[in-house]
Design a protein around this motif. Structure first.
Motif, PDB file in Angstrom:
ATOM      1  N   LYS A   3       3.134  19.800  33.044  1.00 26.59           N
ATOM      2  CA  LYS A   3       4.342  21.228  33.161  1.00 26.59           C
ATOM      3  C   LYS A   3       3.538  21.385  35.143  1.00 26.59           C
ATOM      4  O   LYS A   3       2.631  21.463  35.164  1.00 26.59           O
ATOM      5  CB  LYS A   3       4.078  22.358  32.966  1.00 26.59           C
ATOM      6  N   TYR A 253      13.238  20.920  29.641  1.00 26.75           N
ATOM      7  CA  TYR A 253      13.417  20.676  27.737  1.00 26.75           C
ATOM      8  C   TYR A 253      14.890  20.850  27.862  1.00 26.75           C
ATOM      9  O   TYR A 253      14.754  20.931  26.756  1.00 26.75           O
ATOM     10  CB  TYR A 253      12.950  22.304  28.114  1.00 26.75           C
ATOM     11  N   GLU A 312      11.559  32.874  25.438  1.00 24.44           N
ATOM     12  CA  GLU A 312      11.312  31.764  26.265  1.00 24.44           C
ATOM     13  C   GLU A 312      10.979  30.375  26.497  1.00 24.44           C
ATOM     14  O   GLU A 312      11.027  29.785  25.244  1.00 24.44           O
ATOM     15  CB  GLU A 312       9.268  32.369  26.263  1.00 24.44           C
ATOM     16  N   CYS A 313      11.189  29.343  27.162  1.00 26.21           N
ATOM     17  CA  CYS A 313      11.184  28.016  27.367  1.00 26.21           C
ATOM     18  C   CYS A 313       9.474  27.861  27.679  1.00 26.21           C
ATOM     19  O   CYS A 313       8.526  28.078  27.788  1.00 26.21           O
ATOM     20  CB  CYS A 313      11.901  28.141  28.986  1.00 26.21           C
ATOM     21  N   GLU A 314       9.717  26.683  27.152  1.00 26.37           N
ATOM     22  CA  GLU A 314       8.048  26.501  26.950  1.00 26.37           C
ATOM     23  C   GLU A 314       7.969  25.237  27.839  1.00 26.37           C
ATOM     24  O   GLU A 314       6.987  25.234  27.886  1.00 26.37           O
ATOM     25  CB  GLU A 314       8.236  24.432  25.603  1.00 26.37           C
ATOM     26  N   CYS A 315       8.363  25.093  28.850  1.00 20.55           N
ATOM     27  CA  CYS A 315       7.915  25.284  30.341  1.00 20.55           C
ATOM     28  C   CYS A 315       7.121  25.899  30.774  1.00 20.55           C
ATOM     29  O   CYS A 315       6.177  25.298  31.592  1.00 20.55           O
ATOM     30  CB  CYS A 315       9.453  24.395  31.646  1.00 20.55           C
TER      31      CYS A 315
END
Length: 445
Positions: A3, A253, A312-315
């Motif tokens: 990330k 993602y 929420e986003c995994e990033c």
């Protein structure tokens, strides 16, 4: 997946900090806007003053701004600064009246370039890439918007411009293009040129990333582009009234577009009642600029239909995500009592392997009845077969569109290249009906 971030302090800021920043910037935006002839008069009538906003939810107390407002106050009615401080404008075509024009000073352009660099970095583009911008330069925001973003990011840029597909392919091969930006409809045509030249972009180029935007497209079309070119294709959203590209972007993602909340306040409202809808529900996107000095816009009705994606986003980025644009509230047409969005038909067509790159919907009046004619380009090899195969394909497409939109179309299969091409945004609907009120032809805007 490692990330990485362009501006970690902004991209990972928690929602409470973002909201505090939005309140601060919204009050400053109101102060700037009050210097324009349009907002000065409006704010006096509504008794709106800078500093009144204490909570970002209070934005709902502010009036909406529309495209018609921009046209009626053309050209300088929204300008907040003397013209000597303005260094660029971008504008719509204005083919049906006054164009919508947006002005920028140096601060605005620097802010926009940074948002574009952040967006490209978010999608995995790095300063080691060779980035080919296959987009029109000039009054259209896509060319220069991406150009300044690429340069701010530090990648080697190829300002190729739109069209001239054989030259685009040569540029890719000569300079080892690894990333490119183009509108989705053009990429289908470009792939056909690769095939005609006996080339395969998967083997004969170094492409690994495509950024696609400027016109609404379905996820089916994105997947088809990824398969044709052997790349990952990232969705980009923008509109000239909010600068242009760089308003929202997919991360690695690919599960929604992060909308940069330090630069914009985003609302989703019911297009009929103008009341807010809950996260996850579709409605009209309404946006407010937070970091533009020359021509701030407050609660601008974009007419684009989307939703806030909950969760929420995994990033790790905390800026909320919007879903891909499913169409525009003014794109919808009514045929035989059914409400139809062009994207519904595209979603059907792009799932069918025999279908080529282009299609055109024409609304006509036949024997006093409105009909929807869908011309569909079919891959070349299918025209070498027998009539029975073509007839079966026509019936299948007809049935699937009817099931999707609840209105039976007249489907016509045509050869590749039959539908007129444009270097700009693809025209998807032509309204030639003689009954009732006609709408303008619909491009993907």
């Amino acid at each position: 997946m490692r990330k990485e971030y362009w501006q970690k302090e902004f991209e990972l800021a928690n929602q409470n900090d973002l909201k505090r920043l939005q309140v601060e910037r919204l009050n400053a935006t109101i102060e700037h806007a009050a210097r324009s002839p349009y907002y000065k008069t409006l704010f006096q009538q509504k008794k709106i003053q800078a500093g009144d906003i204490k909570d970002i939810a209070q934005i709902r107390d502010l009036p909406f701004t529309t495209k018609q407002d921009l046209r009626e106050n053309f050209p300088y009615g929204f300008l907040t600064l003397p013209k000597k401080e303005i260094i660029r404008l971008h504008s719509s075509s204005g083919t049906t009246g006054n164009p919508t024009v947006i002005f920028h000073n140096r601060h605005d352009l620097n802010s926009w370039a940074n948002l574009m660099a952040r967006s490209l970095f978010c999608a995995g583009v790095r300063d080691t890439d060779v980035f080919q911008n296959i987009c029109g330069y000039g009054l259209f925001t896509g060319g220069l918007g991406f150009q300044y973003g690429i340069e701010t990011l530090g990648a080697l840029s190829i300002p190729a411009g739109a069209g001239n597909s054989l030259r685009q392919i040569k540029l890719m091969q000569d300079y080892g293009t690894t990333a490119a930006h183009a509108i989705p409809s053009y990429l289908g045509r470009l792939y056909e040129v690769f095939q005609s030249a006996g080339l395969d972009p998967k083997k004969d180029t170094k492409l690994k990333t495509l950024v696609i935007g400027a016109e609404p497209h379905t996820d089916e079309q994105r997947k088809r582009i990824e398969e044709m070119f052997g790349v990952r294709a990232f969705n980009s959203f923008g509109l000239s009234e909010m600068n242009g590209p760089g308003v929202a972007f997919e991360c690695e993602y690919q599960n929604g577009l992060h909308i940069w909340e330090d630069a914009y306040v985003v609302e989703i409202v019911n297009p009929d009642t103008l009341e807010p809808v809950a996260d996850g529900e579709y409605g009209e996107l309404v946006m407010t600029t937070l970091d533009r000095q020359s021509m701030p816009l407050i609660r601008y009705r974009t007419r684009d239909i989307t939703r806030i994606i909950p969760g929420e986003c995994e990033c790790g980025r905390t800026h909320r995500r919007i879903d891909r644009i499913t169409g525009r509230s003014d794109d919808m047409f009514i045929i035989k009592g059914c409400n139809v969005f062009p994207m519904q038909i595209e979603g059907v067509l792009m799932k069918i392997p025999e279908v080529g790159s282009d299609y055109l919907i024409t609304l006509v009046t036949l024997n006093g009845t409105d009909e929807m004619v869908v011309e569909v380009e079919v891959k070349k090899e299918w025209f070498k077969g027998d009539i029975r195969r073509l007839d079966n394909l026509t019936k299948m497409i007809t049935a699937q569109i009817r099931d999707e939109v609840l209105a039976k179309p007249i489907v016509k299969l045509v050869e590749p290249g039959y539908i007129p091409k444009s270097e700009g945004k693809a025209v998807r609907v032509v309204d030639n009906r003689t009954n009732g009120v006609k709408k303008e032809n619909i491009s993907c805007s």
